[in-house]
Design a protein around this motif. Structure first.
Motif, PDB file in Angstrom:
ATOM      1  N   ASN A  23       0.958  -1.233  -0.090  1.00 59.74           N
ATOM      2  CA  ASN A  23       0.005  -0.148  -0.223  1.00 59.74           C
ATOM      3  C   ASN A  23       0.840   1.238   0.042  1.00 59.74           C
ATOM      4  N   LEU A  26       2.130   1.379  -3.876  1.00 56.36           N
ATOM      5  CA  LEU A  26       1.219   1.787  -4.911  1.00 56.36           C
ATOM      6  C   LEU A  26       1.415   3.236  -5.507  1.00 56.36           C
ATOM      7  N   PRO A  27       1.245   4.440  -4.581  1.00 56.82           N
ATOM      8  CA  PRO A  27       1.166   5.451  -5.051  1.00 56.82           C
ATOM      9  C   PRO A  27       2.201   6.052  -6.026  1.00 56.82           C
ATOM     10  N   TYR A  28       3.468   5.221  -5.936  1.00 58.17           N
ATOM     11  CA  TYR A  28       4.679   5.544  -6.622  1.00 58.17           C
ATOM     12  C   TYR A  28       4.694   4.835  -8.090  1.00 58.17           C
ATOM     13  N   PHE A  29       3.590   4.134  -8.240  1.00 59.34           N
ATOM     14  CA  PHE A  29       3.181   3.933  -9.667  1.00 59.34           C
ATOM     15  C   PHE A  29       2.360   4.805 -10.491  1.00 59.34           C
ATOM     16  N   THR A  30       1.508   5.257  -9.586  1.00 60.53           N
ATOM     17  CA  THR A  30       0.469   6.050 -10.298  1.00 60.53           C
ATOM     18  C   THR A  30       0.437   7.570 -10.023  1.00 60.53           C
ATOM     19  N   ASP A  31       0.802   7.983  -8.926  1.00 61.23           N
ATOM     20  CA  ASP A  31       0.663   9.389  -8.631  1.00 61.23           C
ATOM     21  C   ASP A  31       1.820   9.921  -8.683  1.00 61.23           C
ATOM     22  N   TYR A  33       5.267   9.393 -10.020  1.00 59.09           N
ATOM     23  CA  TYR A  33       5.782   8.580 -10.949  1.00 59.09           C
ATOM     24  C   TYR A  33       7.020   9.475 -11.463  1.00 59.09           C
ATOM     25  N   PRO A 243       9.378   2.679  -6.768  1.00 56.38           N
ATOM     26  CA  PRO A 243       8.527   2.029  -5.930  1.00 56.38           C
ATOM     27  C   PRO A 243       9.257   0.979  -5.168  1.00 56.38           C
TER      28      PRO A 243
END
Length: 383
Positions: A23, A26-31, A33, A243
């Protein structure tokens, strides 16, 4: 027919990613980057997160953040630490016969470029003779490479005593702590370790990321093995696996808080497993049972082929630690170095427990293994 739930007792091979780690990643793949070397706000935000992960990783082993180099895992870290010393005047390396192949193969490479390498034997319990280390290290010895906890047997070397000997001879200490980091407290400063390699996936982080600790006090300039843009103080070029690094940092943070609690619970389960399995006639534990990591048990079941056992266990995941191919199986080099016969080495199974292992799973595993071991042993006797 519903598929049976996996009972995973191969945590020394890899561990599942903790949900808290996933968890956080995950933000470091999407938001978030952006490249961590970017000078814009998005890049600086990511850079700050990477720097925080460096501190989290460093805190786990009582290091400083600027002593951490992120890698793709322990194998790369080992290669960087050993090959990176090729520019030194001293040309003698000392290691142990029971080391991981990542160390042994890298040492063989160093031999091919002119280094002398001494491969020290161990006693039958897997422990290094400290007196032998004293005798073999000289003023020409550059580095000693020793594992903190063996991946196959769990045997833990006396790191503190080894370090004292090395310091009296001004010999560098490279420690492969892949199986120990995140499981037990490690203080690189107190232990006098110069280089230490780790992999996130051994303590509930993601695969493909690890770190190499390089002591600032060692004052040794390593030769980089990956050249390019000069990232990470020119020691390891390439765009950072952000990530993965964030995951490593979070796994380290959790381990620092929970490793003592994990140890208490897992050690009880390991002992329960071992007590149950040793009911098999003639079975025995490989390696020293006093000096070993708390989650590992390597047991020999005489007259039982470990490869057949592993296949027959189906949903119960264990390992034999051997190098296997479709055609032939080779006995573990670790067990052979400890003096086991080919037959006993090929009858040995490693059980490695983890954070998510339950008591009920241990009960099921003991019952299944004992049943199959008796069945295989009976068939062998008939032949």
């Amino acid at each position: 027919m519903p598929q049976q739930k996996i009972i995973y007792l191969d945590n020394n091979a890899t561990t599942p990613v903790d949900d808290r780690v996933l968890n956080t990643m995950l933000p470091y793949f999407t938001d978030f980057y952006a490249n961590s070397t970017g000078t814009h706000l998005a890049g600086l935000t990511v850079k700050e997160a990477v720097e925080n992960a460096a501190w989290q990783t460093a805190d786990l082993i009582n290091a400083d953040a600027d002593e951490i180099i992120f890698t793709s895992g322990a194998t790369e870290g080992i290669n960087l630490a050993i090959k990176g010393l090729a520019n030194q005047d001293r040309k003698h390396i000392v290691t142990i016969q029971t080391e991981h192949k990542a160390v042994l193969e890298t040492c063989r490479f160093m031999q091919s470029i002119g280094f002398e390498v001494t491969y020290l034997p161990t006693a039958s319990d897997g422990l290094l003779d400290i007196q032998l280390l004293k005798e073999i290290t000289t003023d020409k010895t550059l580095v000693f490479i020793g594992m903190f906890s063996n991946n196959e047997t769990g045997v833990m070397q006396n790191i503190s005593e080894i370090s004292k000997i090395l310091k009296t001879r001004n010999v560098l200490f490279m420690c492969d702590a892949t199986q120990a980091v995140g499981k037990i407290p490690i203080d690189v400063k107190a232990l006098g370790i110069d280089f230490l390699a780790m992999s996130a996936h051994k303590f509930y982080g993601p695969k493909g990321v690890g770190a190499l600790y390089i002591s600032a006090k060692a004052k040794i300039k390593l030769s980089p093995q990956i050249l390019g843009g000069g990232q990470q103080r020119k020691l390891r070029s390439g765009t950072l696996n952000v990530p993965g690094i964030i995951g490593l940092g979070k796994a380290a943070e959790i381990a620092l808080k929970e490793q003592q609690e994990d140890q208490k619970r897992i050690e009880v389960l390991r002992n329960k497993l071992e007590k149950g399995l040793l009911q098999f006639k003639g079975s025995f534990v490989n390696g020293n049972t006093e000096n070993r990591i708390y989650n590992t048990s390597n047991i020999c079941f005489p007259s039982v082929n470990s490869e057949q056992m592993i296949l027959a266990l189906g949903n119960i995941s264990v390992s034999n630690g051997a190098s296997c191919s479709a055609v032939t199986s080779k006995p573990s080099h670790v067990l052979k170095a400890m003096g086991l016969s080919d037959e006993d080495a090929l009858s040995s199974i490693r059980f490695s427990l983890g954070r998510f292992t339950t008591s009920k799973e241990i009960d099921i595993a003991v019952e299944r293994v004992l049943s199959l071991a008796k069945e295989f042993a009976t068939k062998t006797q008939r032949h």
